[in-house]
Design an enzyme around this catalytic site. Structure first.
Site, short mmCIF file in Angstrom:
data_model
loop_
_atom_site.label_atom_id
_atom_site.label_comp_id
_atom_site.label_asym_id
_atom_site.label_seq_id
_atom_site.Cartn_x
_atom_site.Cartn_y
_atom_site.Cartn_z
NE ARG A 53 55.84 44.06 28.89
CZ ARG A 53 55.17 43.16 28.17
NH1 ARG A 53 55.39 43.05 26.88
NH2 ARG A 53 54.26 42.38 28.75
CB ALA A 102 52.45 45.39 27.60
CB SER A 103 49.65 42.48 31.47
OG SER A 103 49.16 41.42 32.26
CG HIS A 104 47.98 39.11 28.63
ND1 HIS A 104 47.34 40.09 29.35
CD2 HIS A 104 47.29 38.99 27.47
CE1 HIS A 104 46.31 40.53 28.68
NE2 HIS A 104 46.25 39.89 27.53
#
Length: 472
Positions: A53, A102-104
């Protein structure tokens, strides 16, 4: 868009620049630093890594600066998957670390997971200490005259992760996979999985068809599921790939797809669900030890493990619950069929790429296609609903649901603790599950699962009706 800073055992999450700020990151870096100083009373080594990100680099620099200021040795592993960063903590003998991800969640979100020396995320008591310290703010931890050393291990970790995978499956399976001349499609969606997938496939002699490989370029929704990965089906068909894998941003979650042209896909659909993915991993490993699953995992797992004589232990929803019980039981494998992904010791989290490699191992050993293996599994069905409790009734609702089904003679399962979900068994393989969300006040998830399609549909309808009745 709902943007509330989420601060839980599983990690910190929010929209960067809104609820998640540089100040929040600084407070958590300092709070965790205090926690480590108090715990280890000596030289502290921490691992720092994250996903792709835009805000990850900024947040990483904050953690690095704060911890170097405390004199910590900082091991920077660059862009890496969550399983890779947890492995780094163990491999480099660190006392902890942070995974910036923030993973998924969608790209505008970010967050972090703070780690123990084992690589696992902090336990309940540990996380509570850090969260309380960070929320208090104004943390004066003092300066260190000599900044801590920073060591880059980005490329070294890639090699160590590949070796970890090869060791997990063994030399014989590695050779069998190479001989199989497999082709798989991998879609990391611009996430961290893209930095290691090609290297891993090359070591296994597997031809990889990469889709959305450019880091930080997100072409679909981050969470991999039937809807978000549907566009891969024609590519898998065209390439005649043995199967496809879609990953989330930190590559702990993976969903697998087969060619839609196959007979089994026409009968069941071409998405391998999380329960089946866990079953495939168990079949690949053939464990004799206790297997740990969460309560809403399909009883398909019981049927698959019969031949190994392994015992099954069910725990409440949450990766930390599975990992903690695996450590207690000295388990080789566990997972959450309801959320997708397999955990293989000494790993402390789900690993999407490892799950895919275990499927290749099983295919090579049995000399079968994935379609043929899946066709040998009994078919289980699942229905899900999200409902909302009236204000201040969440706790009371759980009691009412339990009492309602107890009066009707249903067997009820739950894990210790007031937050546990409630599982109502209708027969050996069919069950209804209620669980209140820990991050969304008043929200309940109802799941019906079993091998009887009509009964599953009846259970989910009954669950909604009973919830509404008891919610009045």
């Amino acid at each position: 868009m709902n943007d509330t800073l989420v601060e839980t055992l599983s990690g910190i999450r929010g929209i960067y620049g809104a609820s998640l700020t540089k100040e929040v990151a600084q407070n958590y870096a300092r709070a965790y630093g205090i926690f480590l100083i108090n715990k280890f009373r000596g030289k502290v080594r921490v691992v720092v890594g994250g996903d792709t990100r835009k805000s990850t680099g900024i947040l990483k620099r904050i953690f690095i600066a704060e911890w170097r200021g405390l004199g910590f040795v900082v091991i920077d592993v660059g862009v890496a998957t969550t399983p890779m960063i947890e492995l780094a903590v163990r491999e480099y003998r660190a006392t902890g670390g942070v995974i910036v991800t923030a993973s998924h969640n969608e790209p505008e979100y970010n967050g972090w997971k703070l780690l123990q020396a084992s690589g696992a995320i902090l336990g309940v008591k540990q996380a509570d200490i850090v969260i309380r310290l960070a929320r208090a703010g104004n943390l004066n931890v003092g300066g260190n005259k000599k900044p801590g050393k920073i060591i880059n291990r980005t490329e070294d970790l890639k090699n160590k992760y590949v070796q970890f995978i090869l060791k997990t499956i063994g030399l014989k399976a590695t050779q069998q996979i190479k001989q199989g001349k497999y082709k798989i499609l991998v879609d990391p969606n611009g996430g961290a999985g893209g930095v290691i997938a090609d290297k891993l496939c090359k070591r296994l002699g597997v031809k990889m068809v990469g889709v959305n490989m450019r880091p930080g370029q997100f072409k679909r929704l981050v969470v991999p599921n039937k809807e978000t990965l549907a566009y891969l089906t024609p590519v898998i068909n065209k390439e005649q790939a043995d199967f496809g894998v879609g990953l989330d941003c930190d590559a702990d979650r993976a969903e697998m797809l087969i060619k839609s042209e196959s007979q089994i896909a026409k009968e069941r659909g071409n998405m391998i669900n999380g329960h089946e993915a866990l079953a495939l991993a168990i079949d690949a490993l053939g464990p004799k030890e206790t297997i740990v699953i969460n309560l809403p995992t399909a009883h398909l797992i019981y049927q698959v493990t019969k031949k190994y004589g392994a015992r099954i232990k069910e725990v409440d929803v949450g990766e930390t619950n599975v990992v903690a019980e695996m450590e207690k039981q000295k388990s080789l494998v566990g997972g959450e069929g309801s959320n997708g992904g397999v955990i293989v010791a000494p790993g402390k989290c789900r690993d999407g790429l490892l799950n895919a490699v275990l499927v290749l191992k099983l295919m090579a050993e049995r000399k079968q296609t994935l379609e043929e293996i899946i066709a040998g599994y009994p078919l289980f069905f699942e229905e899900r609903k999200i409902v909302t409790a009236r204000r201040d009734k969440s706790g009371l609702l759980k009691t009412r649901i339990r009492e309602y089904y107890k009066k009707r003679g249903r067997k009820i399962q739950s894990a210790p603790g007031v937050d546990s979900g409630i599982k109502i068994l209708f027969n050996q393989n069919n069950w209804l599950f209620f669980r209140g969300s820990k991050t969304e006040p008043g929200v309940f998830r109802i799941i019906a699962n079993g091998d009887d399609r009509r009964l599953v549909k009846r259970m989910i309808l009954e669950g909604e009706i009973i919830f509404d009745k008891l919610n009045r």
